[in-house]
Design a protein around this motif. Sequence first.
Motif: not given
Lengths: 112, 112
Positions: A36-41, A83-94, B95-106
């Motif tokens: 989730q990305q809020h208007p503040g970024g 907000a902006v809702y973003i989907c992200a995938v981790l490919p099996q190859a990685w 911590y690893a790809g199968r756990y959540g991500y923490t993002f900086g504020s940009g």
Amino acid sequence: KNEVEQSPQNLTAQEGEFITINCSYSVGISALHWLQQHPGGGIVSLFMLSSGKKKHGRLIATINIQEKHSSLHITASHPRDSAVYICAVLPQAWTSGSRLTFGEGTQLTVNP
Amino acid sequence: NAGVTQTPKFQVLKTGQSMTLQCAQDMNHEYMSWYRQDPGMGLRLIHYSVGAGITDQGEVPNGYNVSRSTTEDFPLRLLSAAPSQTSVYFCASSYAGRYGYTFGSGTRLTVV
């Protein structure tokens, strides 16, 4: 064609409505994230899924690995869900978690 | 906990100038990564690291350098800024790809 496609790109709803955002992907994956990305970024991680369904408060995320599809549902939507809702995938190859592939995001606006 | 600290929040550079975007995390995460976010394109991976001393290129590495001398820090260097590098930059850790991500504020970077 992007590896991760989200629909709709933009969604406007009235407060209280049930909302669904869809994510389709074209590669085999080991995990899918909803952000989730809020208007503040700032970007916040909502869910990480590898199968089934997860629920947190009014948010529900589901995934169908066979159909390569995930949905994010918001029940009883509220203006603060805008907000902006973003989907992200981790490919099996990685095996590294740093190779996420992102959709372009869905801009949700909930009006009071 | 500070989580992921990203500085600066805003920066304006002239073409040809160099600068370093700082990223630090205090969660002992192995995985760190840099993304850029441009309108209509989603987040794209610039460089990533799976641990101290190990870095690799992502989808759009040209014009950027990284290093990972400690687990905590993962700076992104622009050696000679170009207008095409105008974007919003995010650092993230996991911590690893199968756990959540923490993002900086940009960091909102404008190159003129």
